[in-house]
Design a protein around this motif. Structure first.
Motif, PDB file in Angstrom:
ATOM      1  N   GLN A 177       1.447   5.264 -19.511  1.00 14.54           N
ATOM      2  CA  GLN A 177       2.429   4.979 -20.603  1.00 14.54           C
ATOM      3  C   GLN A 177       1.692   3.889 -21.731  1.00 14.54           C
ATOM      4  N   ILE A 178       1.029   3.121 -21.086  1.00 12.55           N
ATOM      5  CA  ILE A 178       0.036   2.233 -21.981  1.00 12.55           C
ATOM      6  C   ILE A 178      -1.132   3.147 -22.832  1.00 12.55           C
ATOM      7  N   GLU A 179      -1.535   4.062 -22.088  1.00  9.18           N
ATOM      8  CA  GLU A 179      -2.495   4.927 -23.010  1.00  9.18           C
ATOM      9  C   GLU A 179      -1.787   5.677 -23.942  1.00  9.18           C
ATOM     10  N   ARG A 180      -0.362   6.130 -23.820  1.00  9.22           N
ATOM     11  CA  ARG A 180       0.254   6.812 -24.919  1.00  9.22           C
ATOM     12  C   ARG A 180       0.623   5.858 -26.013  1.00  9.22           C
ATOM     13  N   GLU A 181       1.080   4.426 -25.441  1.00  6.39           N
ATOM     14  CA  GLU A 181       1.809   3.848 -26.634  1.00  6.39           C
ATOM     15  C   GLU A 181       0.977   2.832 -27.348  1.00  6.39           C
ATOM     16  N   ALA A 182      -0.313   2.355 -26.838  1.00  6.36           N
ATOM     17  CA  ALA A 182      -1.120   1.158 -27.079  1.00  6.36           C
ATOM     18  C   ALA A 182      -1.801   1.668 -28.258  1.00  6.36           C
ATOM     19  N   GLN A 183      -1.936   0.919 -29.531  1.00  3.07           N
ATOM     20  CA  GLN A 183      -2.835   1.044 -30.690  1.00  3.07           C
ATOM     21  C   GLN A 183      -4.078   0.429 -30.366  1.00  3.07           C
ATOM     22  N   ASP A 184      -4.178  -0.383 -29.674  1.00  7.30           N
ATOM     23  CA  ASP A 184      -5.300  -1.208 -29.651  1.00  7.30           C
ATOM     24  C   ASP A 184      -6.183  -0.462 -28.386  1.00  7.30           C
ATOM     25  N   PRO A 185      -7.254   0.106 -28.580  1.00  4.35           N
ATOM     26  CA  PRO A 185      -7.778   0.554 -27.386  1.00  4.35           C
ATOM     27  C   PRO A 185      -8.421  -0.435 -26.395  1.00  4.35           C
ATOM     28  N   GLU A 186      -8.551  -1.599 -26.778  1.00  6.29           N
ATOM     29  CA  GLU A 186      -9.053  -2.862 -25.916  1.00  6.29           C
ATOM     30  C   GLU A 186      -7.985  -3.071 -24.737  1.00  6.29           C
ATOM     31  N   GLY A 205       0.715  -1.238   0.061  1.00  7.94           N
ATOM     32  CA  GLY A 205      -0.061   0.100   0.070  1.00  7.94           C
ATOM     33  C   GLY A 205       0.872   1.172   0.065  1.00  7.94           C
ATOM     34  N   ALA A 206       2.022   1.373  -0.408  1.00  3.98           N
ATOM     35  CA  ALA A 206       2.829   2.313  -0.172  1.00  3.98           C
ATOM     36  C   ALA A 206       2.718   3.623  -1.520  1.00  3.98           C
ATOM     37  N   ARG A 207       2.693   4.638  -1.234  1.00  2.00           N
ATOM     38  CA  ARG A 207       2.622   5.696  -1.960  1.00  2.00           C
ATOM     39  C   ARG A 207       3.347   5.702  -3.335  1.00  2.00           C
ATOM     40  N   THR A 208       4.636   5.413  -3.035  1.00  2.00           N
ATOM     41  CA  THR A 208       5.476   5.379  -4.279  1.00  2.00           C
ATOM     42  C   THR A 208       4.984   4.133  -5.234  1.00  2.00           C
ATOM     43  N   THR A 209       4.496   3.069  -4.679  1.00  2.00           N
ATOM     44  CA  THR A 209       4.139   1.965  -5.599  1.00  2.00           C
ATOM     45  C   THR A 209       2.834   2.388  -6.364  1.00  2.00           C
ATOM     46  N   GLN A 210       1.953   3.117  -5.563  1.00  5.75           N
ATOM     47  CA  GLN A 210       0.694   3.617  -6.143  1.00  5.75           C
ATOM     48  C   GLN A 210       0.882   4.727  -7.406  1.00  5.75           C
ATOM     49  N   THR A 211       2.371   5.524  -7.232  1.00  5.75           N
ATOM     50  CA  THR A 211       2.646   6.256  -8.349  1.00  5.75           C
ATOM     51  C   THR A 211       3.181   5.660  -9.580  1.00  5.75           C
ATOM     52  N   SER A 212       3.791   4.439  -9.417  1.00  5.25           N
ATOM     53  CA  SER A 212       4.156   3.678 -10.325  1.00  5.25           C
ATOM     54  C   SER A 212       3.102   2.914 -10.926  1.00  5.25           C
ATOM     55  N   VAL A 213       2.099   2.743 -10.440  1.00  2.09           N
ATOM     56  CA  VAL A 213       0.824   2.042 -11.000  1.00  2.09           C
ATOM     57  C   VAL A 213       0.233   3.385 -12.096  1.00  2.09           C
ATOM     58  N   TYR A 214      -0.011   4.435 -11.708  1.00  2.00           N
ATOM     59  CA  TYR A 214      -0.587   5.538 -12.536  1.00  2.00           C
ATOM     60  C   TYR A 214       0.425   5.741 -13.713  1.00  2.00           C
ATOM     61  N   ASN A 215       1.787   5.827 -13.367  1.00  2.00           N
ATOM     62  CA  ASN A 215       2.796   5.862 -14.591  1.00  2.00           C
ATOM     63  C   ASN A 215       2.672   4.873 -15.631  1.00  2.00           C
TER      64      ASN A 215
END
Length: 577
Positions: free
Chosen positions: A74-83, A60-70
């Motif tokens: 990144q997936i939103e920027r790179e993924a060509q398939d919206p699924e 439940g660490a804050r740094t781990t949560q930040t890694s999740v959002y990062n």
């Protein structure tokens, strides 16, 4: 491509010129390959997201949560398939995290609020500066904030700060800091836990009126705890170490019990560190536990074994050490009841005693010149650096702190820790060197035995097992209690305090073996249990056997074969050849 797509492509290529059809075919083939590569890459990111989400569920660490959002961004920027993007968001939602990072920034962090709020904060700061301005020797108004003074020359900061720092008063800085923390709200990430605040006592100063009253009251509590015969071996249950206790009282206890105003006038402050060193079994741990309670009557002491601080993860050992210093145990409830401020001033100024057993495990001398040490040595050096910062760093501890280190080898400790101002009080706890010291130790461990009438001496308490034994059997050869201890002390020359305690325990076990054997025999024969169980006494013969036991068990030799076993082994070796 599936069969339908292939058939459509064939019809389309037949209706176009040959060159155009070839170019389109190559373009579609490249797009397909790029999509496949992108899918493989994004699936790898999804695998990483899975691992980070599992880690967040555990810690439940804050740094781990930040890694999740990062990773999600990144997936939103790179993924060509919206699924694949939808899949990532579903994973985050299943883990119990919101889809957007809604964490709050610091309340007064620049850029975290809108322009109007920042302007209001700046105006509040200017009003505070005007209200708390002081007058210097020339008669000019000088802002009490060190930062404002540095920026007061043509609007540019003075990078050298010689004149400015020379005029700073540590007591005024401490008061300004407390006032600014109150102004800022104390609800940001760097604020202290509720109920605690940084005390000017950590600087060796007398701060506000509340701090002055609390320090005076605490010094009175310490003086009362160590008054009279509190530092004698009989009172503390420590035998043969009166000289050590006398040094501890003079160098450590006396400044703690002195009035704070007197210490300020003398220009001194209580010591921060006490090092007790010596051979094993001489009483270092016992002394530390007993005197720690005298030093800290308002707050429980903290006892930590050095190896417990060490951790295999990078930075965790340093974090464990910081937790010890930054989270002192709360004061006893009796010092909070009926106080106007709920006991906060006492909690901020009461001494925190930290006992570090096996101190050399976390304070070994630093090395590694030229990169000659491994990762373990680098990690231990970093821990020593952290310990130096906690003990005597730029920022004082949140409450006054005294560290008591216990070690068998002072030579292993880093020299930076042993300099004056840190562990400046270093006292050896030696072996008992005289019969008087050994008698004192034996008296501590046989006091209960003699008071209960279980030790066979010529002067036992009346109506006890030893007195009844003398009435039945006489006592011509039985020594008095003092003579008995003196006689045992002569035969135990060279033993440590722990060994002498072992002699008393071993003698009692011999007496128990004798009476328990008789009791067991009576039970097997279905007879009435003998009265000797109640008449169990420890005799001189029991102590003689106990001394032999301790000497034999205290040797440092390994097992050696007997002459017959060595001869049989030699004959076997010859037959094998």
């Amino acid at each position: 491509m599936d069969d339908g797509c292939k058939r459509s492509w064939e019809l389309l290529s037949q209706s176009l010129p040959s060159e155009t059809g070839t170019d389109i075919a190559n373009g579609l083939s490249n797009d397909t390959q790029n999509a496949e590569k992108n899918a493989i890459y994004v699936n790898g990111l999804l695998d990483n997201l899975t691992q980070v989400l599992d880690k967040w569920i555990i810690n439940g660490a804050r740094t781990t949560q930040t890694s999740v959002y990062n990773l999600v961004r990144q997936i939103e920027r790179e993924a060509q398939d919206p699924e694949l993007v939808k899949k990532a968001k579903r994973m985050v939602k299943r883990a119990g995290l919101p889809l957007e990072d809604t964490s709050q920034r610091k309340k007064y962090e620049l850029g975290a609020t809108d322009a109007a709020k920042r302007r209001n904060v700046a105006e509040e700061r200017q009003r505070w500066e005007a209200a708390t301005a002081s007058t210097n020797a020339v008669g000019d108004n000088v802002a009490r904030s060190a930062l404002s003074r540095r920026a007061g020359r043509n609007g540019k900061p003075d990078l050298f700060l010689q004149n400015t720092d020379r005029r700073l008063d540590p007591q005024s800085v401490a008061e300004d800091k407390a006032e600014m923390e109150k102004f800022a709200g104390e609800d940001n990430d760097n604020s202290q836990p509720s109920g605690t605040r940084v005390s000017s006592a950590g600087l060796g100063l007398v701060g506000t009126d509340e701090d002055s009253a609390a320090l005076t009251r605490i010094s009175e509590l310490v003086a009362r705890a160590g008054a009279g015969d509190a530092f004698t071996g009989d009172r503390l249950g420590i035998g043969g170490l009166d000289e050590v206790l006398s040094q501890v009282k003079r160098r450590v206890f006396t400044p703690l019990a002195a009035p704070p105003k007197l210490l300020k006038e003398l220009g001194i402050h209580p010591v921060r560190g006490l090092l007790l060193y010596g051979r094993p079994g001489c009483g270092k741990t016992l002394i530390a536990r007993q005197i720690g309670q005298l030093f800290s009557p308002a707050r429980p002491i903290t006892v930590v074994a050095g190896p417990e601080v060490m951790d295999k993860f990078v930075g965790s050992s340093e974090k464990n050490l910081r937790e010890i210093f930054n989270n002192p145990p709360d004061i006893y409830d009796t010092f909070r009841l009926g106080e106007p401020d709920g006991g906060d001033s006492i909690a901020a100024n009461a001494l925190h005693v930290i006992i570090l057993d096996e101190f050399d495990a976390i304070a070994r001398a630093r090395g590694g010149r030229g990169g000659s040490q491994g990762d373990a040595g680098v990690a231990r050096d970093s821990l020593v650096n952290q310990f130096l910062a906690c003990l005597d760093g730029v920022d004082p501890p949140i409450v006054p702190t005294l560290c008591i280190g216990l070690t068998n080898k002072r030579s292993l400790i880093d020299p930076a820790l042993l300099r004056p101002g840190r562990f400046e009080v270093q006292i050896e706890v030696p072996l008992p060197r005289s019969n008087e010291q050994r008698i004192s130790i034996l008296k501590v461990h046989t006091k209960s035995m003699h008071a209960a009438g279980r030790l066979l001496v010529s002067d036992p308490p009346p109506n006890t097992a030893a007195a009844r034994y003398l009435e039945r059997n006489g006592g011509e050869d039985v020594l008095s209690y003092e003579s008995f201890l003196s006689d045992i002390a002569e035969y135990t020359n060279g033993m440590s305090g722990a060994s002498l305690a072992g002699v008393a325990r071993a003698a009692a076990s011999h007496a128990l073996e004798r009476v328990v054997g008789e009791y067991s025999t009576a039970v097997i024969d279905n007879d009435r249990p003998p009265d000797s169980m109640l008449d169990c006494v420890v005799t001189r013969d029991d102590f003689d056997e106990a001394i032999k036991d301790v000497y034999e068990s205290g040797g440092d030799r390994d097992w050696e074969p007997s002459e017959d076993e060595a001869e049989d082994a030699g004959q076997k070796e010859k037959s094998d050849k």
